[in-house]
Design a protein around this motif. Structure first.
Motif, PDB file in Angstrom:
ATOM      1  N   ALA A 198       0.607  -1.205  -0.003  1.00 24.92           N
ATOM      2  CA  ALA A 198       0.156  -0.437   0.313  1.00 24.92           C
ATOM      3  C   ALA A 198       1.147   1.162   0.014  1.00 24.92           C
ATOM      4  O   ALA A 198       0.780   2.104  -0.478  1.00 24.92           O
ATOM      5  N   LEU A 199       1.729   1.159   0.651  1.00 22.43           N
ATOM      6  CA  LEU A 199       2.966   1.934   0.638  1.00 22.43           C
ATOM      7  C   LEU A 199       3.830   2.395  -0.616  1.00 22.43           C
ATOM      8  O   LEU A 199       3.372   4.062  -1.156  1.00 22.43           O
ATOM      9  N   ILE A 200       4.207   1.536  -1.076  1.00 18.57           N
ATOM     10  CA  ILE A 200       4.713   1.614  -2.751  1.00 18.57           C
ATOM     11  C   ILE A 200       3.448   2.502  -3.656  1.00 18.57           C
ATOM     12  O   ILE A 200       3.685   3.609  -4.145  1.00 18.57           O
ATOM     13  N   GLU A 201       1.790   1.988  -3.391  1.00 18.49           N
ATOM     14  CA  GLU A 201       1.010   2.040  -4.546  1.00 18.49           C
ATOM     15  C   GLU A 201       0.752   4.184  -3.740  1.00 18.49           C
ATOM     16  O   GLU A 201       0.659   5.123  -4.507  1.00 18.49           O
ATOM     17  N   LEU A 202       0.770   4.268  -2.773  1.00 24.13           N
ATOM     18  CA  LEU A 202       1.129   5.320  -2.369  1.00 24.13           C
ATOM     19  C   LEU A 202       1.683   6.505  -2.489  1.00 24.13           C
ATOM     20  O   LEU A 202       1.625   7.529  -3.533  1.00 24.13           O
ATOM     21  N   VAL A 203       3.226   6.192  -2.998  1.00 21.98           N
ATOM     22  CA  VAL A 203       4.651   6.560  -3.419  1.00 21.98           C
ATOM     23  C   VAL A 203       4.556   7.393  -4.987  1.00 21.98           C
ATOM     24  O   VAL A 203       4.330   7.783  -5.202  1.00 21.98           O
ATOM     25  N   THR A 204       4.015   5.793  -5.212  1.00 17.73           N
ATOM     26  CA  THR A 204       3.495   6.451  -6.832  1.00 17.73           C
ATOM     27  C   THR A 204       2.737   7.196  -6.880  1.00 17.73           C
ATOM     28  O   THR A 204       2.721   7.400  -8.215  1.00 17.73           O
ATOM     29  N   ALA A 205       1.416   7.163  -6.806  1.00 16.43           N
ATOM     30  CA  ALA A 205       0.481   8.102  -6.656  1.00 16.43           C
ATOM     31  C   ALA A 205       0.631   9.345  -6.217  1.00 16.43           C
ATOM     32  O   ALA A 205       0.699  10.402  -7.246  1.00 16.43           O
ATOM     33  N   LEU A 206       1.627   9.438  -5.654  1.00 22.66           N
ATOM     34  CA  LEU A 206       2.013  11.075  -4.803  1.00 22.66           C
ATOM     35  C   LEU A 206       2.764  11.841  -5.959  1.00 22.66           C
ATOM     36  O   LEU A 206       3.119  12.592  -6.617  1.00 22.66           O
ATOM     37  N   ASN A 207       3.624  10.737  -6.427  1.00 20.30           N
ATOM     38  CA  ASN A 207       5.290  11.049  -7.237  1.00 20.30           C
ATOM     39  C   ASN A 207       4.221  10.937  -9.088  1.00 20.30           C
ATOM     40  O   ASN A 207       4.929  12.271  -9.556  1.00 20.30           O
ATOM     41  N   SER A 208       3.785  10.670  -9.865  1.00 21.12           N
ATOM     42  CA  SER A 208       2.408  11.024 -10.488  1.00 21.12           C
ATOM     43  C   SER A 208       2.412  12.255 -10.748  1.00 21.12           C
ATOM     44  O   SER A 208       1.927  12.674 -11.377  1.00 21.12           O
ATOM     45  N   VAL A 209       1.847  12.651  -9.298  1.00 20.21           N
ATOM     46  CA  VAL A 209       1.099  14.505  -9.585  1.00 20.21           C
ATOM     47  C   VAL A 209       2.673  15.157  -8.939  1.00 20.21           C
ATOM     48  O   VAL A 209       2.264  16.346 -10.092  1.00 20.21           O
ATOM     49  N   LEU A 210       2.965  14.474  -8.270  1.00 18.70           N
ATOM     50  CA  LEU A 210       4.412  15.814  -8.037  1.00 18.70           C
ATOM     51  C   LEU A 210       5.493  15.837 -10.312  1.00 18.70           C
ATOM     52  O   LEU A 210       5.327  17.165 -10.549  1.00 18.70           O
ATOM     53  N   ARG A 211       5.560  14.929 -10.485  1.00 17.06           N
ATOM     54  CA  ARG A 211       6.345  15.395 -11.700  1.00 17.06           C
ATOM     55  C   ARG A 211       4.507  16.230 -12.519  1.00 17.06           C
ATOM     56  O   ARG A 211       5.606  16.579 -13.447  1.00 17.06           O
ATOM     57  N   ALA A 212       3.815  15.666 -12.230  1.00 15.46           N
ATOM     58  CA  ALA A 212       3.271  16.248 -13.567  1.00 15.46           C
ATOM     59  C   ALA A 212       3.051  18.110 -13.603  1.00 15.46           C
ATOM     60  O   ALA A 212       2.984  18.404 -14.693  1.00 15.46           O
ATOM     61  N   ARG A 213       3.238  18.485 -12.163  1.00 17.53           N
ATOM     62  CA  ARG A 213       2.582  19.931 -11.871  1.00 17.53           C
ATOM     63  C   ARG A 213       4.237  19.763 -12.467  1.00 17.53           C
ATOM     64  O   ARG A 213       4.117  21.551 -12.624  1.00 17.53           O
ATOM     65  N   GLY A 214       5.221  19.339 -12.169  1.00 16.05           N
ATOM     66  CA  GLY A 214       6.703  20.350 -13.515  1.00 16.05           C
ATOM     67  C   GLY A 214       6.306  19.476 -14.828  1.00 16.05           C
ATOM     68  O   GLY A 214       7.174  20.217 -15.240  1.00 16.05           O
ATOM     69  N   ASN A 215       5.298  19.647 -15.403  1.00 18.23           N
ATOM     70  CA  ASN A 215       5.137  18.833 -16.753  1.00 18.23           C
ATOM     71  C   ASN A 215       4.171  19.735 -17.055  1.00 18.23           C
ATOM     72  O   ASN A 215       3.345  20.347 -16.947  1.00 18.23           O
ATOM     73  N   ARG A 216       4.432  20.644 -18.690  1.00 16.04           N
ATOM     74  CA  ARG A 216       2.801  20.555 -19.313  1.00 16.04           C
ATOM     75  C   ARG A 216       2.711  19.781 -20.870  1.00 16.04           C
ATOM     76  O   ARG A 216       3.529  19.213 -20.933  1.00 16.04           O
ATOM     77  N   TYR A 217       1.604  19.556 -21.226  1.00 15.08           N
ATOM     78  CA  TYR A 217       1.350  19.355 -22.196  1.00 15.08           C
ATOM     79  C   TYR A 217       0.652  20.363 -23.590  1.00 15.08           C
ATOM     80  O   TYR A 217       0.115  20.929 -23.357  1.00 15.08           O
ATOM     81  N   VAL A 218       1.952  19.899 -24.591  1.00 16.12           N
ATOM     82  CA  VAL A 218       2.451  20.880 -25.693  1.00 16.12           C
ATOM     83  C   VAL A 218       1.603  19.972 -26.765  1.00 16.12           C
ATOM     84  O   VAL A 218       2.237  19.081 -26.869  1.00 16.12           O
ATOM     85  N   MET A 219       0.325  21.027 -27.655  1.00 16.32           N
ATOM     86  CA  MET A 219       0.244  19.902 -29.129  1.00 16.32           C
ATOM     87  C   MET A 219       0.448  21.122 -29.904  1.00 16.32           C
ATOM     88  O   MET A 219      -0.304  22.175 -29.531  1.00 16.32           O
ATOM     89  N   ALA A 220       0.738  21.426 -31.041  1.00 19.52           N
ATOM     90  CA  ALA A 220       0.929  22.469 -32.118  1.00 19.52           C
ATOM     91  C   ALA A 220       1.008  22.086 -33.493  1.00 19.52           C
ATOM     92  O   ALA A 220       0.960  20.539 -33.541  1.00 19.52           O
ATOM     93  N   ASN A 221       0.775  22.617 -34.731  1.00 23.58           N
ATOM     94  CA  ASN A 221       0.358  21.941 -36.405  1.00 23.58           C
ATOM     95  C   ASN A 221       1.195  22.328 -36.951  1.00 23.58           C
ATOM     96  O   ASN A 221       1.832  23.653 -36.459  1.00 23.58           O
ATOM     97  N   VAL A 222       2.432  22.006 -37.169  1.00 26.67           N
ATOM     98  CA  VAL A 222       3.345  22.579 -37.365  1.00 26.67           C
ATOM     99  C   VAL A 222       3.643  22.253 -38.520  1.00 26.67           C
ATOM    100  O   VAL A 222       3.214  21.352 -39.819  1.00 26.67           O
ATOM    101  N   PRO A 223       4.425  23.084 -40.065  1.00 26.70           N
ATOM    102  CA  PRO A 223       4.793  22.536 -40.819  1.00 26.70           C
ATOM    103  C   PRO A 223       5.722  21.289 -41.320  1.00 26.70           C
ATOM    104  O   PRO A 223       6.086  21.161 -40.001  1.00 26.70           O
ATOM    105  N   ARG A 224       4.857  20.588 -41.873  1.00 24.95           N
ATOM    106  CA  ARG A 224       5.498  18.698 -42.625  1.00 24.95           C
ATOM    107  C   ARG A 224       7.003  19.556 -42.463  1.00 24.95           C
ATOM    108  O   ARG A 224       7.952  18.453 -41.731  1.00 24.95           O
TER     109      ARG A 224
END
Ligand code: AMP
Length: 288
Positions: A198-224
């Motif tokens: 259960a502790l490993i699950e907790l660490v994984t869940a919290l860690n996934s949020v911390l990583r997400a907070r430090g990143n953004r998802y970028v989408m763009a249309n670009v010339p091929r």
């Protein structure tokens, strides 16, 4: 049931609650004053004072806890630090009044009197440096002690530095850097298998949020035609995802995860490569 001790008030309480919410461990308290609350599944929260959490966890009253690293160090208890939760950042510093005429720790001579709420950490810090000090224990507001003439310097927490400045104090050195941490008793790993899962699950869940907070998802249309250079701008986790656009002809869509701190640079670089329709979104969880 995995019991997790969380701060019941103060600056760490709200951010801990927000982090657990974001990780899907919503605090389901029956009232504002509840001492315990279900976090869903096999997790239960105990609300206690942040300074008591190291003791509770070390003594086994809670299986894990969230509290400041400064308080863990002051307790002197043997605890596993599982995760830096990245909020509640501050430093424990040695500070003196201008009138003392010292600019560094090496300038302190004799046996200076040190006022602090952290007597154990302070004692160890000066002992390691080979200096002698007289500890003046305080239960709060150490910054007042030099003005009252009961101490020469203080060891106190600072984040913005404004409290030190307002009290005419300046830093001589850093004792430790602190932030909120997830802690557990060392014995938990070997003794109780279900709990450690259960502790490993907790660490994984919290860690996934911390990583997400430090990143953004970028989408763009670009010339091929610019794809090779776009890949350099958007390395992503494993390179950008490239998607065909219906009737897009010479344009493709690219998606990638980018460090939040680099987002302004990335947008400018994408624009310079002819990108259109740039979209930046937050990420809820990120498990690489
Ligand atoms: P400052 O922002 O440096 O003026 O700090 C304001 C006061 O809050 C200081 O007296 C510190 O003792 C305290 N403080 C700052 N950051 C923290 C923290 N992360 N945890 C506990 N106390 C803190």
């Amino acid at each position: 049931m995995l019991k997790i001790a969380l701060p019941n008030k103060g600056r760490l309480a709200e951010e801990a609650r927000e982090l657990f919410d974001d990780a899907g461990l919503e605090i389901r308290a029956t009232s504002e004053r509840s001492l315990t609350a279900s976090l869903g599944g096999e997790f239960e929260a105990l609300f206690v004072r942040a300074q008591d959490i190291p003791e509770f966890v070390a003594d086994g009253a809670a299986d894990a806890g969230v509290t400041g690293w400064d308080l863990v160090c002051e307790s002197g208890r043997e605890l596993d630090m599982l995760l830096d939760l990245e909020f509640g950042r501050c430093r424990l510093v040695v500070a003196a009044r201008e009138e003392l005429g010292v600019t560094s720790l090496d300038d302190l001579t004799g046996t200076p009197r040190v006022a602090t709420v952290f007597p154990n950490v302070t004692e160890r810090f000066f002992a390691r440096r080979g200096g002698r000090v007289e500890i003046v224990p305080m239960s709060g507001s150490a910054e007042i002690a030099p003005h009252l003439g009961i101490a020469d310097v203080i060891v106190d927490l600072t984040s913005t530095g404004s409290t030190l400045r307002v009290n005419g104090l300046h830093e001589l050195g850093t004792v430790l850097e602190s932030s909120a941490r997830l802690i557990a008793a060392p014995s938990l790993n070997t003794e109780q298998r279900a709990k450690s899962r259960a502790l490993i699950e907790l660490v994984t869940a919290l860690n996934s949020v911390l990583r997400a907070r430090g990143n953004r998802y970028v989408m763009a249309n670009v010339p091929r035609a610019a794809l090779e250079r776009v890949k350099e701008v958007l390395p992503g986790l494993n390179g950008p995802t490239v998607v065909d656009i219906l009737n897009g002809q010479d344009t493709v869509a690219v998606h990638a995860v980018v460090a939040a701190a680099a987002i302004y640079r990335t947008i400018a670089d994408l624009k310079a490569l002819g990108a259109r329709g740039i979209l930046v979104t937050r990420i809820e969880r990120l498990m690489p």
